[in-house]
Design a protein around this motif. Structure first.
Motif, PDB file in Angstrom:
ATOM      1  N   THR A 171      -8.260  20.646 -15.856  1.00 22.93           N
ATOM      2  CA  THR A 171      -8.876  20.122 -15.085  1.00 22.93           C
ATOM      3  C   THR A 171      -8.382  18.714 -14.881  1.00 22.93           C
ATOM      4  OG1 THR A 171     -10.823  21.272 -15.842  1.00 22.93           O
ATOM      5  CG2 THR A 171     -11.379  19.214 -14.725  1.00 22.93           C
ATOM      6  N   ILE A 172      -7.969  17.935 -15.615  1.00 14.44           N
ATOM      7  CA  ILE A 172      -7.547  16.675 -15.468  1.00 14.44           C
ATOM      8  C   ILE A 172      -6.089  16.338 -14.848  1.00 14.44           C
ATOM      9  CG2 ILE A 172      -9.362  15.496 -16.909  1.00 14.44           C
ATOM     10  CD1 ILE A 172      -5.773  15.666 -18.161  1.00 14.44           C
ATOM     11  N   LYS A 173      -5.468  17.319 -14.635  1.00 13.02           N
ATOM     12  CA  LYS A 173      -4.028  17.466 -13.963  1.00 13.02           C
ATOM     13  C   LYS A 173      -4.366  17.223 -12.576  1.00 13.02           C
ATOM     14  CE  LYS A 173      -1.280  19.920 -17.229  1.00 13.02           C
ATOM     15  NZ  LYS A 173      -0.224  21.147 -17.578  1.00 13.02           N
ATOM     16  N   PHE A 174      -4.520  16.124 -12.106  1.00 14.67           N
ATOM     17  CA  PHE A 174      -4.695  15.657 -10.825  1.00 14.67           C
ATOM     18  C   PHE A 174      -3.181  15.691 -10.041  1.00 14.67           C
ATOM     19  CE2 PHE A 174      -8.444  13.271 -12.649  1.00 14.67           C
ATOM     20  CZ  PHE A 174      -9.431  14.309 -12.072  1.00 14.67           C
ATOM     21  N   PRO A 175      -3.236  15.995  -8.936  1.00 18.07           N
ATOM     22  CA  PRO A 175      -2.060  15.824  -8.061  1.00 18.07           C
ATOM     23  C   PRO A 175      -1.702  14.579  -7.666  1.00 18.07           C
ATOM     24  CG  PRO A 175      -3.728  16.985  -6.601  1.00 18.07           C
ATOM     25  CD  PRO A 175      -4.150  16.955  -8.081  1.00 18.07           C
ATOM     26  N   THR A 176      -0.198  14.155  -7.616  1.00 16.56           N
ATOM     27  CA  THR A 176      -0.121  12.857  -7.351  1.00 16.56           C
ATOM     28  C   THR A 176       1.033  12.890  -6.212  1.00 16.56           C
ATOM     29  OG1 THR A 176       1.899  12.730  -9.032  1.00 16.56           O
ATOM     30  CG2 THR A 176      -0.282  12.251  -9.648  1.00 16.56           C
ATOM     31  N   GLY A 177       1.263  11.528  -5.796  1.00 13.20           N
ATOM     32  CA  GLY A 177       2.095  11.303  -4.529  1.00 13.20           C
ATOM     33  C   GLY A 177       1.623  11.472  -3.270  1.00 13.20           C
ATOM     34  N   LEU A 178       2.441  11.368  -2.391  1.00 21.00           N
ATOM     35  CA  LEU A 178       1.940  11.562  -0.769  1.00 21.00           C
ATOM     36  C   LEU A 178       1.324  12.809  -0.436  1.00 21.00           C
ATOM     37  CD1 LEU A 178       1.939   9.841   2.185  1.00 21.00           C
ATOM     38  CD2 LEU A 178       4.275  11.191   2.386  1.00 21.00           C
ATOM     39  N   LEU A 179       1.554  13.838  -0.842  1.00 20.52           N
ATOM     40  CA  LEU A 179       0.813  15.085  -0.604  1.00 20.52           C
ATOM     41  C   LEU A 179      -0.369  15.022  -1.113  1.00 20.52           C
ATOM     42  CD1 LEU A 179       3.493  17.898  -0.922  1.00 20.52           C
ATOM     43  CD2 LEU A 179       2.471  16.792   1.242  1.00 20.52           C
ATOM     44  N   ALA A 180      -0.669  14.507  -2.279  1.00 15.23           N
ATOM     45  CA  ALA A 180      -1.886  14.346  -3.004  1.00 15.23           C
ATOM     46  C   ALA A 180      -2.944  13.374  -2.384  1.00 15.23           C
ATOM     47  CB  ALA A 180      -1.966  13.994  -4.361  1.00 15.23           C
ATOM     48  N   THR A 215       0.843  -1.299   0.016  1.00 18.89           N
ATOM     49  CA  THR A 215      -0.149   0.061  -0.139  1.00 18.89           C
ATOM     50  C   THR A 215       0.910   1.234  -0.152  1.00 18.89           C
ATOM     51  OG1 THR A 215      -1.805  -1.000   1.396  1.00 18.89           O
ATOM     52  CG2 THR A 215      -1.782   1.369   1.249  1.00 18.89           C
ATOM     53  N   TRP A 216       1.878   1.121   0.736  1.00 24.53           N
ATOM     54  CA  TRP A 216       2.900   2.240   0.767  1.00 24.53           C
ATOM     55  C   TRP A 216       3.479   2.633  -0.315  1.00 24.53           C
ATOM     56  CZ3 TRP A 216       3.380   6.649   3.504  1.00 24.53           C
ATOM     57  CH2 TRP A 216       4.684   7.220   3.212  1.00 24.53           C
ATOM     58  N   LYS A 217       3.957   1.331  -0.996  1.00 27.44           N
ATOM     59  CA  LYS A 217       4.583   1.634  -2.466  1.00 27.44           C
ATOM     60  C   LYS A 217       3.657   2.234  -3.647  1.00 27.44           C
ATOM     61  CE  LYS A 217       7.762  -2.382  -2.329  1.00 27.44           C
ATOM     62  NZ  LYS A 217       8.002  -3.568  -2.884  1.00 27.44           N
ATOM     63  N   LEU A 218       2.171   2.012  -3.573  1.00 28.42           N
ATOM     64  CA  LEU A 218       1.209   2.327  -4.218  1.00 28.42           C
ATOM     65  C   LEU A 218       1.441   4.096  -3.967  1.00 28.42           C
ATOM     66  CD1 LEU A 218      -1.058   2.547  -6.224  1.00 28.42           C
ATOM     67  CD2 LEU A 218      -2.504   2.070  -4.188  1.00 28.42           C
ATOM     68  N   ILE A 219       1.141   4.564  -2.833  1.00 28.87           N
ATOM     69  CA  ILE A 219       0.948   5.963  -2.464  1.00 28.87           C
ATOM     70  C   ILE A 219       2.350   6.549  -2.870  1.00 28.87           C
ATOM     71  CG2 ILE A 219       1.015   7.392  -0.383  1.00 28.87           C
ATOM     72  CD1 ILE A 219      -0.798   5.163   1.107  1.00 28.87           C
ATOM     73  N   SER A 220       3.364   6.236  -2.754  1.00 32.63           N
ATOM     74  CA  SER A 220       4.769   6.546  -3.144  1.00 32.63           C
ATOM     75  C   SER A 220       5.212   6.395  -4.406  1.00 32.63           C
ATOM     76  CB  SER A 220       5.768   6.028  -1.956  1.00 32.63           C
ATOM     77  OG  SER A 220       5.454   5.908  -0.746  1.00 32.63           O
ATOM     78  N   GLY A 221       4.341   5.952  -5.278  1.00 34.20           N
ATOM     79  CA  GLY A 221       4.615   5.760  -6.626  1.00 34.20           C
ATOM     80  C   GLY A 221       5.730   4.784  -6.770  1.00 34.20           C
ATOM     81  N   TYR A 222       5.782   3.440  -6.359  1.00 33.54           N
ATOM     82  CA  TYR A 222       6.685   2.681  -6.765  1.00 33.54           C
ATOM     83  C   TYR A 222       6.224   1.479  -7.357  1.00 33.54           C
ATOM     84  CZ  TYR A 222      10.347   4.813  -3.772  1.00 33.54           C
ATOM     85  OH  TYR A 222      11.369   5.626  -3.236  1.00 33.54           O
ATOM     86  N   ILE A 223       4.622   1.263  -7.168  1.00 32.80           N
ATOM     87  CA  ILE A 223       3.840   0.387  -8.086  1.00 32.80           C
ATOM     88  C   ILE A 223       2.843   1.086  -8.923  1.00 32.80           C
ATOM     89  CG2 ILE A 223       4.483  -1.604  -6.631  1.00 32.80           C
ATOM     90  CD1 ILE A 223       1.692  -1.444  -5.452  1.00 32.80           C
ATOM     91  N   SER A 224       2.424   0.556 -10.076  1.00 28.50           N
ATOM     92  CA  SER A 224       1.230   0.981 -10.522  1.00 28.50           C
ATOM     93  C   SER A 224      -0.014   0.742  -9.821  1.00 28.50           C
ATOM     94  CB  SER A 224       1.088   0.635 -11.901  1.00 28.50           C
ATOM     95  OG  SER A 224       0.858  -0.608 -12.182  1.00 28.50           O
TER      96      SER A 224
END
Length: 515
Positions: free
Chosen positions: A221-230, A54-63
């Protein structure tokens, strides 16, 4: 002297509040992470590997697709599994028969989608047909359904066909663009034109006018923020809307809301003043607004919200479908050649034009789009929310029945189910024959979920398929789709977004056909 050693009342109060806060957090976490264990069913949160994944997903290590497969395969023999999503106990339902019961047979127990963002924080999104609940959803569904009947699709076909012709003609006139082309960027321009004319009554040519406001706002509009802060931002919006509202936190930019509100206001004013009648979504919403006998009076925000969700779905999701179809045709030249022959036959029969009727008769076109949506369902997970207590059968032998409580969330892993070799042999192979007249009845019921199922199935699925098919037909009429040095097969999806998007984009080459 001794009194000096005693803590002050402020320190005592602060210490007490900190202890109460810590105990409260521990209590919430304990309830969340042992919720499903206490109900006696297979669950994931106690697993260290689950936490790490789950952490890998949030951190952008897995799709997101890898995460879906991970959850689906964790208990391969279970009908459903307990998981935790954003600190919410959630059921992952794997069994097709159970999915059928939930979304169709016992729909009254699961009539709504889960909460996303509170209406007081984000009215632009929360008032649309996807987010609405109960009677308000039923009323809006009845209002909008006539926009997407076969007769309305036939009426709008000419508008879509013109947009498609304009788009392809522009590429024909600009061969320098075609050698290596990122299809997402250009297909978004086509979907912008389609939505502008069919939903808003506005004529736009986004290939010629590259920076028109409609297209620019769509990209923003579709530029959603990504990563932990998002993820933190999203959690605040979902769990603590009062706090989000107090600090002015929103999911979409305030400028986006202003733009769409302005467009709708201008469209309504023009239609009222000039007596313009177009049998589209805006007209139906205007009619509903003017009715006196409706339970819920239609407001401007209601109309804007419906138009906005139609724009979001049509702009990004439909463009992604077109990219995926184009990719598979470029990679599988035998499929492309067969589809081209079908298109040519209908062009001959129609004196060089494709009519609505002929497009609907393209059986192989339907097989190709169906298999694309099987291999790449645009919604990785479908969801429902429990409204009334419901008893589930045992998840697997040795387990007991489980009671689902009101407000419990459910997820259906569409991507993983449609990639399960038990239901679709050799699932990574692109094989349109799965949906041939002879084979489509062999598809196991409720394992094909690209537009959802039951009463809350995507209301615009016919429209999305029509705009995709007519574009592919016109594109194949003029071009051969080829792979380039930038084409990646198999597609590797980005780990930074929750949507199906390749790491480096969708790339194909367009070679003009000899006429």
């Amino acid at each position: 002297m001794d009194s000096l050693l005693l803590p002050s009342p402020f320190v005592l109060l602060l210490s007490t509040l900190i202890i109460i806060g810590v105990l409260k957090i521990i209590s919430v976490l304990h309830h969340t992470y042992f919720y499903w264990k206490n109900k006696g069913l297979p669950y994931l949160p106690n697993s260290l590997s689950s936490f790490i994944t789950t952490w890998k997903l949030i951190s952008g290590y897995i799709s997101f697709t890898d995460y879906c497969q991970y959850l689906y395969n964790y208990f391969p023999d279970a009908k459903y599994v307990g998981i935790v999503e954003m600190f919410n106990p959630t059921l992952l339902v794997r069994d097709p028969e159970l999915i059928k019961d939930i979304v169709v047979k016992d729909f009254e127990h699961f009539p709504d989608h889960r909460s996303f963002i509170d209406e007081s924080v984000e009215p632009l999104f929360s008032k649309n047909i996807f987010a609405l609940r109960g009677d308000r959803w039923r009323e809006m569904r009845n209002i909008l359904s006539p926009s997407f009947t076969a007769s309305k699709m036939k009426f709008m076909f000419d508008l879509l066909s013109k947009c498609s012709h304009d788009f392809v003609d522009y590429l024909v006139d600009h061969p320098e663009l075609c050698h290596t082309i990122e299809t997402k960027e250009v297909f978004r321009r086509y979907t912008t034109d389609v939505i502008a004319t069919s939903a808003f009554g506005i004529s736009v040519n986004s290939m010629k006018d590259q920076n028109n406001e409609f297209y620019v706002k769509g990209v923003e509009t579709i530029k959603f923020p990504t990563g932990l802060l998002a993820m933190i931002k999203l959690m605040i919006l979902m769990k603590y809307p009062w706090f989000a509202k107090s600090i002015g936190l929103t999911f979409f930019s305030p400028n986006t809301a202003k733009f769409f509100k302005k467009i709708i206001q201008e469209t309504l004013r023009a239609r009222e003043e000039q007596g313009i009648v177009r049998p589209d979504m805006i007209h139906l919403l205007m009619q509903s607004r003017d009715k006196e006998d409706t339970v819920h009076k239609m407001s401007l925000n209601d109309i804007v919200s419906q138009a906005f969700i139609f724009f979001i779905a049509g702009f990004e999701t439909s463009a992604t479908l077109m990219c995926l179809v184009a990719h598979e045709l470029a990679v599988n030249r035998d499929v492309q050649d067969r589809l081209y022959q079908e298109v040519q036959q209908h062009l001959v029969d129609g004196n060089g034009e494709i009519s609505y009727e002929s497009l609907m008769k393209m059986s192989y076109m339907d097989m190709v789009t169906s298999e694309t949506l099987r291999k790449y369902p645009l919604t990785v997970f479908l969801d429902r929310r429990c409204a009334k207590r419901y008893e589930l059968p045992p998840s697997q032998p040795g387990c007991k029945n489980v009671i689902v409580e009101p407000n419990d969330g459910l997820l259906f892993p569409a991507y993983a189910i449609q990639r399960d070799p038990k239901y679709f042999p050799n699932p990574d192979k692109f094989d349109p024959e799965r949906f041939s007249e002879e084979n489509k009845d062999n598809v196991f019921p409720y394992t094909y979920l690209p537009f959802g199922l039951g009463p809350r199935k995507c209301i615009g699925n016919r429209f999305a398929l029509m705009e995709t098919k007519i574009l592919i037909a016109h594109l194949l009429q003029k071009f051969t789709l080829k792979t380039t040095e930038k084409t990646v097969e198999p597609i590797v999806f980005t780990k930074k977004e929750l949507m199906l998007k390749p790491v480096d984009g969708f790339w194909v080459g367009l070679e003009k056909r000899e006429t």
